[in-house]
Design a protein around this motif. Structure first.
Motif, PDB file in Angstrom:
ATOM      1  N   GLY A  15       0.783  -1.229   0.000  1.00  0.00           N
ATOM      2  CA  GLY A  15       0.000   0.000   0.000  1.00  0.00           C
ATOM      3  C   GLY A  15       0.812   1.274   0.000  1.00  0.00           C
ATOM      4  N   SER A  16       2.133   1.167  -0.005  1.00  0.00           N
ATOM      5  CA  SER A  16       2.986   2.358  -0.012  1.00  0.00           C
ATOM      6  C   SER A  16       2.950   3.045  -1.374  1.00  0.00           C
ATOM      7  CB  SER A  16       4.430   1.977   0.317  1.00  0.00           C
ATOM      8  OG  SER A  16       4.503   1.444   1.614  1.00  0.00           O
ATOM      9  N   LEU A  17       3.315   4.301  -1.380  1.00  0.00           N
ATOM     10  CA  LEU A  17       3.376   5.079  -2.614  1.00  0.00           C
ATOM     11  C   LEU A  17       4.466   4.528  -3.527  1.00  0.00           C
ATOM     12  CD1 LEU A  17       1.878   7.534  -3.702  1.00  0.00           C
ATOM     13  CD2 LEU A  17       3.698   8.962  -2.800  1.00  0.00           C
ATOM     14  N   LEU A  18       4.145   4.347  -4.804  1.00  0.00           N
ATOM     15  CA  LEU A  18       5.112   3.866  -5.783  1.00  0.00           C
ATOM     16  C   LEU A  18       5.945   5.019  -6.313  1.00  0.00           C
ATOM     17  CD1 LEU A  18       2.851   1.432  -7.847  1.00  0.00           C
ATOM     18  CD2 LEU A  18       4.682   0.783  -6.271  1.00  0.00           C
ATOM     19  N   GLY A  19       7.187   4.730  -6.605  1.00  0.00           N
ATOM     20  CA  GLY A  19       8.066   5.682  -7.266  1.00  0.00           C
ATOM     21  C   GLY A  19       8.568   5.065  -8.559  1.00  0.00           C
ATOM     22  N   GLU A  20       9.477   5.745  -9.226  1.00  0.00           N
ATOM     23  CA  GLU A  20      10.062   5.220 -10.445  1.00  0.00           C
ATOM     24  C   GLU A  20      11.514   4.867 -10.177  1.00  0.00           C
ATOM     25  OE1 GLU A  20       9.501   8.067 -13.555  1.00  0.00           O
ATOM     26  OE2 GLU A  20       7.359   7.738 -13.651  1.00  0.00           O
ATOM     27  N   LYS A  21      11.965   3.754 -10.761  1.00  0.00           N
ATOM     28  CA  LYS A  21      13.327   3.288 -10.567  1.00  0.00           C
ATOM     29  C   LYS A  21      13.754   2.529 -11.816  1.00  0.00           C
ATOM     30  CE  LYS A  21      16.054   0.393  -7.443  1.00  0.00           C
ATOM     31  NZ  LYS A  21      16.015  -0.454  -6.236  1.00  0.00           N
ATOM     32  N   HIS A  22      15.027   2.654 -12.174  1.00  0.00           N
ATOM     33  CA  HIS A  22      15.543   1.858 -13.290  1.00  0.00           C
ATOM     34  C   HIS A  22      15.754   0.432 -12.812  1.00  0.00           C
ATOM     35  CE1 HIS A  22      16.093   4.637 -16.588  1.00  0.00           C
ATOM     36  NE2 HIS A  22      16.327   5.565 -15.669  1.00  0.00           N
ATOM     37  N   ARG A  26      15.072  -0.502 -17.663  1.00  0.00           N
ATOM     38  CA  ARG A  26      13.920   0.348 -17.988  1.00  0.00           C
ATOM     39  C   ARG A  26      13.446   1.071 -16.744  1.00  0.00           C
ATOM     40  NH1 ARG A  26       9.594  -2.656 -21.703  1.00  0.00           N
ATOM     41  NH2 ARG A  26       9.136  -0.507 -22.162  1.00  0.00           N
ATOM     42  N   LEU A  27      12.842   2.209 -16.952  1.00  0.00           N
ATOM     43  CA  LEU A  27      12.217   2.946 -15.864  1.00  0.00           C
ATOM     44  C   LEU A  27      10.887   2.267 -15.554  1.00  0.00           C
ATOM     45  CD1 LEU A  27      12.631   5.415 -14.061  1.00  0.00           C
ATOM     46  CD2 LEU A  27      11.382   6.762 -15.762  1.00  0.00           C
ATOM     47  N   ARG A  28      10.733   1.801 -14.296  1.00  0.00           N
ATOM     48  CA  ARG A  28       9.528   1.062 -13.914  1.00  0.00           C
ATOM     49  C   ARG A  28       8.989   1.605 -12.597  1.00  0.00           C
ATOM     50  NH1 ARG A  28       9.694  -3.661 -17.095  1.00  0.00           N
ATOM     51  NH2 ARG A  28      11.771  -4.275 -17.748  1.00  0.00           N
ATOM     52  N   LEU A  29       7.732   1.336 -12.334  1.00  0.00           N
ATOM     53  CA  LEU A  29       7.153   1.662 -11.038  1.00  0.00           C
ATOM     54  C   LEU A  29       7.755   0.717 -10.007  1.00  0.00           C
ATOM     55  CD1 LEU A  29       3.410   2.219 -11.951  1.00  0.00           C
ATOM     56  CD2 LEU A  29       5.117   3.940 -11.369  1.00  0.00           C
ATOM     57  N   HIS A  30       8.120   1.276  -8.863  1.00  0.00           N
ATOM     58  CA  HIS A  30       8.829   0.491  -7.856  1.00  0.00           C
ATOM     59  C   HIS A  30       8.423   0.968  -6.463  1.00  0.00           C
ATOM     60  CE1 HIS A  30      12.113  -2.013  -6.373  1.00  0.00           C
ATOM     61  NE2 HIS A  30      12.394  -1.039  -5.535  1.00  0.00           N
ATOM     62  N   CYS A  31       8.318   0.013  -5.545  1.00  0.00           N
ATOM     63  CA  CYS A  31       8.004   0.327  -4.153  1.00  0.00           C
ATOM     64  C   CYS A  31       9.286   0.234  -3.337  1.00  0.00           C
ATOM     65  CB  CYS A  31       6.961  -0.649  -3.615  1.00  0.00           C
ATOM     66  SG  CYS A  31       6.563  -0.360  -1.873  1.00  0.00           S
ATOM     67  N   ASP A  32       9.721   1.356  -2.801  1.00  0.00           N
ATOM     68  CA  ASP A  32      10.925   1.366  -1.967  1.00  0.00           C
ATOM     69  C   ASP A  32      10.674   0.704  -0.613  1.00  0.00           C
ATOM     70  OD1 ASP A  32      12.522   2.603  -3.869  1.00  0.00           O
ATOM     71  OD2 ASP A  32      12.015   4.622  -3.163  1.00  0.00           O
ATOM     72  N   GLU A  33       9.422   0.663  -0.183  1.00  0.00           N
ATOM     73  CA  GLU A  33       9.086   0.098   1.128  1.00  0.00           C
ATOM     74  C   GLU A  33       9.271  -1.421   1.158  1.00  0.00           C
ATOM     75  OE1 GLU A  33       8.358   0.629   5.015  1.00  0.00           O
ATOM     76  OE2 GLU A  33       8.404   2.276   3.568  1.00  0.00           O
ATOM     77  N   CYS A  34       8.666  -2.135   0.192  1.00  0.00           N
ATOM     78  CA  CYS A  34       8.747  -3.605   0.198  1.00  0.00           C
ATOM     79  C   CYS A  34       9.641  -4.164  -0.912  1.00  0.00           C
ATOM     80  CB  CYS A  34       7.358  -4.229   0.124  1.00  0.00           C
ATOM     81  SG  CYS A  34       6.538  -4.077  -1.475  1.00  0.00           S
ATOM     82  N   GLY A  35      10.089  -3.294  -1.826  1.00  0.00           N
ATOM     83  CA  GLY A  35      10.996  -3.725  -2.887  1.00  0.00           C
ATOM     84  C   GLY A  35      10.326  -4.265  -4.126  1.00  0.00           C
ATOM     85  N   LEU A  36       8.995  -4.228  -4.186  1.00  0.00           N
ATOM     86  CA  LEU A  36       8.277  -4.751  -5.345  1.00  0.00           C
ATOM     87  C   LEU A  36       8.470  -3.855  -6.562  1.00  0.00           C
ATOM     88  CD1 LEU A  36       5.981  -6.759  -6.461  1.00  0.00           C
ATOM     89  CD2 LEU A  36       4.484  -4.818  -6.040  1.00  0.00           C
TER      90      LEU A  36
END
Length: 176
Positions: A15-22, A26-36
């Motif tokens: 449920g955490s806010l998604l960010g963008e990460k390579h 590729r640049l993809r949506l990524h969750c820094d909280e759980c690593g998904l």
């Protein structure tokens, strides 16, 4: 590449806010909280070229957006637990009241979609069917058209499947 068309904002697991990460180049949506990493995949759909004994093609007039009021092939989105062929035949029954038998795969294509990003479309051929065509589900009308007198089709992917069929598609034995 930017992910501006994506509407997802929160991780489906924590449920955490998604960010963008390579990730994986590729640049993809990524969750820094759980690593998904939230992979964005095409949505599968099907369309059918249905041909009657006189060589006419069955079309449905759309009763929903996008492209309401335009003609297209019967078809729609695949549901969880459904095989592509089952999806195609279910959509045929829902939109036209016909029960069909898939003769073969015409091809695969993808198209951009404002709601889903990309749709992966499977096109099938049906020449054996039963019932009387009647509009249902999201169809205003159902009609057979001679190949040389087709109305403008709503979707390029449907035009492609019709072109494949008209170019001389042949199959020796049924697939499904």
């Amino acid at each position: 590449m930017t992910i501006s068309m994506v509407k997802k904002a929160f991780c489906r697991f924590c449920g955490s806010l998604l960010g963008e990460k390579h990730v994986e180049g590729r640049l993809r949506l990524h969750c820094d909280e759980c690593g998904l990493t939230n992979y964005q995949n095409p949505v599968p759909a099907s369309a059918l070229v249905v041909v009657d004994s006189r060589g006419r093609l069955l079309l449905v007039k759309r009763n929903v957006e996008p492209k309401i009021g335009m003609w297209c092939l019967p078809g729609g989105f695949m549901e969880i637990g459904e095989q592509p062929e089952e999806c195609a035949l279910r959509e045929l029954a829902e939109e036209t009241a016909l029960k069909g038998r898939i003769e073969g795969l015409l091809g695969l294509t993808s198209s951009s979609n404002s709601d889903y990003g990309t749709v992966l479309l499977m096109g099938y051929l049906v020449r054996e069917y039963s019932g009387e065509p009647a509009p249902g589900d999201d169809a205003q009308e159902v009609a057979f058209f001679p190949p040389d007198d087709l109305p403008e089709l709503a979707f390029d992917s449907h035009k492609r499947f019709v072109r494949i069929y008209l170019a001389g598609y042949r199959i020796e034995k049924p697939v499904y």
